[in-house]
Design an enzyme around this catalytic site. Sequence first.
Site, short mmCIF file in Angstrom:
data_model
loop_
_atom_site.label_atom_id
_atom_site.label_comp_id
_atom_site.label_asym_id
_atom_site.label_seq_id
_atom_site.Cartn_x
_atom_site.Cartn_y
_atom_site.Cartn_z
N PRO A 63 0.85 -1.14 0.11
CA PRO A 63 -0.07 -0.11 0.00
C PRO A 63 0.86 1.30 0.02
CG PRO A 63 -0.89 -1.73 1.63
CD PRO A 63 0.50 -1.99 1.16
N GLU A 64 0.55 2.26 -0.77
CA GLU A 64 1.09 3.60 -1.05
C GLU A 64 0.63 4.49 0.16
OE1 GLU A 64 2.68 4.90 -4.88
OE2 GLU A 64 2.43 2.73 -5.24
N LYS A 74 4.28 5.75 4.77
CA LYS A 74 3.62 4.30 5.07
C LYS A 74 3.35 3.93 6.30
CE LYS A 74 5.32 3.15 0.18
NZ LYS A 74 6.25 1.97 -0.70
N ARG A 85 13.08 -3.28 -8.38
CA ARG A 85 11.78 -3.02 -8.50
C ARG A 85 11.28 -2.54 -10.02
NH1 ARG A 85 9.10 -1.50 -3.86
NH2 ARG A 85 7.04 -1.75 -5.29
#
Length: 263
Positions: A2-3, A51, A253
């Site tokens: 989740p951002e 976060k 990533r």
Amino acid sequence: MPEGHTVHRTANKFAKLFANKQLEVSSPQGRFTDSRLVSGQQLVSADAIGKQMFLFFEHAVVRVHLGIYGKWRFANFDDAAPVPVGQVRARFLSETSVADLVGPTACEVIDSDQVALVQARLGPDPLRQDLDGLELARFLAKAAKTRVAIGQFLMNQAAIAGIGNVYRAELLFRQGINPHLPTNLVPTELLEKIWQDASFLMQIGVKKGIMLTREGHLNGRPALADRYYVYKREGLPCRICGAEVSLELMSTRKLYWCRTCQK
């Protein structure tokens, strides 16, 4: 993972449901043994930076980082709270509402000094109020000192808190910036636009609960395939120039970008 907008949205929901209420805090799974340190206390406030979420009780703070697999489940009830489902790390229970935390990277009780240490490690957060411009100034100062690629810099939570893979890809595309450009060579006016755009887009995410980055779609709830310019669109035509959207790895990533629009 989740951002930042998701964590801010969760903090807002926590405050709405539980602020100023005495909570029973438990660990159905048994792993959050420090739940006893806050159980029975009143929740004073809930806050988020990037976060990380902080639940401020009367005499201690619960820090939560969802990581890749963490999730919250909320429910309201009339008579009895629903039975915990799955491996619930922590349960926060009032007389009418419950929040279950499953699979977080971190869930711990800390004191105010430890809160300050965690927050000091985090970069400025575009979702926090910045009326005096100090947070933007922190972001620009950090950018001026680093030679790493801007695509890598934006993923560093010590550089800017709350940005993840989706916003990274979309912010760079929206400003036409090559993700491999050294951060200290990105013009200041473009860095300012990244910051302002991040604040703008992430506020939409907090409000709607979904990420939207395409002009013309920001006020609605389009299908997932229509929400982004480049994220997860590798091999498809760029929505602007028609060139093929590229996919590569940057520091392990996935990086999505258009080599034509982002020269």
